[in-house]
Design a protein around this motif. Structure first.
Motif, PDB file in Angstrom:
ATOM      1  N   ASN A   1     -20.826   0.220  14.068  1.00  0.00           N
ATOM      2  CA  ASN A   1     -21.231   1.540  14.069  1.00  0.00           C
ATOM      3  C   ASN A   1     -22.056   2.247  13.765  1.00  0.00           C
ATOM      4  OD1 ASN A   1     -20.975  -0.130  16.142  1.00  0.00           O
ATOM      5  ND2 ASN A   1     -18.457   0.469  16.994  1.00  0.00           N
ATOM      6  N   ASP A   2     -21.537   3.146  12.349  1.00  0.00           N
ATOM      7  CA  ASP A   2     -22.074   4.299  11.798  1.00  0.00           C
ATOM      8  C   ASP A   2     -23.130   3.860  10.803  1.00  0.00           C
ATOM      9  OD1 ASP A   2     -20.480   6.816  10.345  1.00  0.00           O
ATOM     10  OD2 ASP A   2     -21.817   6.127   8.957  1.00  0.00           O
ATOM     11  N   ILE A   3     -23.274   3.002  10.677  1.00  0.00           N
ATOM     12  CA  ILE A   3     -24.106   2.390   9.233  1.00  0.00           C
ATOM     13  C   ILE A   3     -25.236   2.151  10.608  1.00  0.00           C
ATOM     14  CG2 ILE A   3     -25.300   0.913   8.057  1.00  0.00           C
ATOM     15  CD1 ILE A   3     -22.833   0.292   6.680  1.00  0.00           C
ATOM     16  N   SER A   4     -25.697   2.017  11.814  1.00  0.00           N
ATOM     17  CA  SER A   4     -26.220   0.980  12.757  1.00  0.00           C
ATOM     18  C   SER A   4     -26.450   2.049  12.875  1.00  0.00           C
ATOM     19  CB  SER A   4     -25.535  -0.010  13.767  1.00  0.00           C
ATOM     20  OG  SER A   4     -24.935  -0.076  14.473  1.00  0.00           O
ATOM     21  N   ASP A   5     -26.653   3.433  13.530  1.00  0.00           N
ATOM     22  CA  ASP A   5     -26.383   4.666  14.632  1.00  0.00           C
ATOM     23  C   ASP A   5     -28.125   5.160  14.236  1.00  0.00           C
ATOM     24  OD1 ASP A   5     -26.926   6.660  15.836  1.00  0.00           O
ATOM     25  OD2 ASP A   5     -25.331   7.361  15.367  1.00  0.00           O
ATOM     26  N   LEU A   6     -29.551   4.853  14.639  1.00  0.00           N
ATOM     27  CA  LEU A   6     -30.519   5.084  13.868  1.00  0.00           C
ATOM     28  C   LEU A   6     -30.544   6.581  14.171  1.00  0.00           C
ATOM     29  CD1 LEU A   6     -32.909   1.868  15.204  1.00  0.00           C
ATOM     30  CD2 LEU A   6     -31.209   2.277  13.291  1.00  0.00           C
ATOM     31  N   ALA A   7     -29.530   7.394  15.101  1.00  0.00           N
ATOM     32  CA  ALA A   7     -30.422   8.600  15.268  1.00  0.00           C
ATOM     33  C   ALA A   7     -29.318   9.558  14.701  1.00  0.00           C
ATOM     34  CB  ALA A   7     -29.809   9.227  16.544  1.00  0.00           C
ATOM     35  N   ARG A   8     -28.443   8.800  13.054  1.00  0.00           N
ATOM     36  CA  ARG A   8     -28.156  10.236  12.369  1.00  0.00           C
ATOM     37  C   ARG A   8     -29.035  10.647  11.298  1.00  0.00           C
ATOM     38  NH1 ARG A   8     -22.995   9.800  11.113  1.00  0.00           N
ATOM     39  NH2 ARG A   8     -23.388  10.726   8.989  1.00  0.00           N
ATOM     40  N   TRP A   9     -28.770  11.913  10.720  1.00  0.00           N
ATOM     41  CA  TRP A   9     -29.737  12.231  10.201  1.00  0.00           C
ATOM     42  C   TRP A   9     -30.162  11.664   8.409  1.00  0.00           C
ATOM     43  CZ3 TRP A   9     -28.563  14.212   5.327  1.00  0.00           C
ATOM     44  CH2 TRP A   9     -27.462  14.084   4.664  1.00  0.00           C
ATOM     45  N   ASP A  10     -28.992  11.406   7.670  1.00  0.00           N
ATOM     46  CA  ASP A  10     -28.757  10.580   6.986  1.00  0.00           C
ATOM     47  C   ASP A  10     -30.350   9.384   7.028  1.00  0.00           C
ATOM     48  OD1 ASP A  10     -27.193   9.281   8.643  1.00  0.00           O
ATOM     49  OD2 ASP A  10     -25.971   9.208   7.049  1.00  0.00           O
ATOM     50  N   HIS A  11     -29.703   8.634   8.299  1.00  0.00           N
ATOM     51  CA  HIS A  11     -30.924   6.831   8.582  1.00  0.00           C
ATOM     52  C   HIS A  11     -32.436   7.923   8.345  1.00  0.00           C
ATOM     53  CE1 HIS A  11     -32.915   4.187  10.945  1.00  0.00           C
ATOM     54  NE2 HIS A  11     -32.544   3.514   9.456  1.00  0.00           N
ATOM     55  N   ILE A  12     -32.490   9.401   9.356  1.00  0.00           N
ATOM     56  CA  ILE A  12     -33.257   9.218   9.286  1.00  0.00           C
ATOM     57  C   ILE A  12     -34.303   9.690   7.892  1.00  0.00           C
ATOM     58  CG2 ILE A  12     -35.536  11.324  10.511  1.00  0.00           C
ATOM     59  CD1 ILE A  12     -33.642  10.932  13.180  1.00  0.00           C
TER      60      ILE A  12
END
Length: 288
Positions: free
Chosen positions: A58-69
């Motif tokens: 769930n953590d890695i697949s969250d596209l809206a997280r600041w680190d992913h963006i």
């Protein structure tokens, strides 16, 4: 960096060399930062949230997280920076003719818009949505497709320019000529990035989750491809300089291109009217 600044490999730097070094430094910083962000995401997902149910997934697949963006913004920036560097090289090879690079520049502008729209859209994506969401799909495919097309166009333009120059100077060169070696280095190095980008586009179009494996490597590969061309050309120039230093059968042009000596025969015809004019004057004096 060592090849760019070492006294052994670097010579007097002109404006183009300075720009290439600047591209190299920026790409190195972006690729390193991108790798650091991936490491942070792994630690955050598998260590800090590793004991929670479905925590890492769930953590890695969250596209809206600041680190992913931020991570994908770095990737988009690196991809477009690599395309910009290729366009600049193409522009220099074509004697700074803007007509040649006008279409690639337009494609680069479209890709800038597409890439950053994707990154901006991530913020409004819910945790249950994936990267294959309809809101992202068309923009991501546009970004990947234009990146592939830009790679093909710029590499083809540079290769054609080098090849046609080789054809024109073939009768005056020693051996096969240095330009063919430059052409081979350019095509081989650019092929690595092109193959990876095509695989990424194919995997994403088929909505295969393995596209993430390729995606996370592109930022580094763009920098590797750019610097590989520079490093291999410097090594090749150094090898040619060492092998030709004792040869007396050719001369070097300004661009250090080994050329054949050309025998030139000059026929000079001169006509001296001094004696004839003097004779006429003497004859006139005698008659008087």
């Amino acid at each position: 960096m060592y090849v760019s600044f070492s006294e052994r490999y670097s010579q007097k730097r002109d404006r183009n060399t300075t720009i290439m070094i600047s591209f190299s430094i920026v790409m190195f910083i972006i690729a390193t930062f991108h790798l650091a962000m991936n490491c942070y995401r792994l630690i955050h997902g598998y260590i800090w949230n590793g004991n929670t149910p479905d925590g890492p997934a769930n953590d890695i697949s969250d596209l809206a997280r600041w680190d992913h963006i931020l991570k994908d913004t770095l990737y988009a920036t690196q991809e477009n920076l690599g395309s910009a560097a290729a366009i600049y090289r193409c522009w220099v090879l074509w004697n700074r003719d803007w007509r040649v690079v006008a279409f690639p520049i337009i494609l680069l502008g479209i890709n800038l818009v597409a890439g950053y729209i994707v990154c901006g859209t991530y913020a409004s994506i819910t945790a249950t949505q994936t990267v294959f969401n309809d809101r992202l799909n068309k923009w991501i495919k546009t970004f990947y497709s234009i990146a592939v097309v830009l790679n093909i166009i710029t590499t083809s333009l540079m290769s054609y320019r080098i090849w046609i120059t080789h054809r024109r100077s073939a009768n005056y060169q020693v051996g096969k000529g240095r330009l063919l070696t430059v052409l081979r280095i350019l095509v081989e190095s650019a092929a690595l990035q092109l193959v990876v980008e095509m695989i990424l586009l194919a995997l994403y179009s088929e909505q295969i989750i393995a596209q993430y494996i390729v995606l996370e490597s592109v930022a580094s590969i763009v920098g590797i491809t750019f610097n590989t061309i520079t490093v291999r050309m410097k090594f090749q120039a150094l090898a040619e300089k060492g092998s030709s230093s004792g040869s007396q059968n050719h001369v070097h042009t300004i661009g250090s291109m080994p050329m054949r000596r050309i025998n030139v025969t000059v026929n000079k015809e001169t006509e001296d009217d001094f004696l004839a004019e003097g004779g006429l004057k003497s004859l006139s004096s005698t008659v008087q």
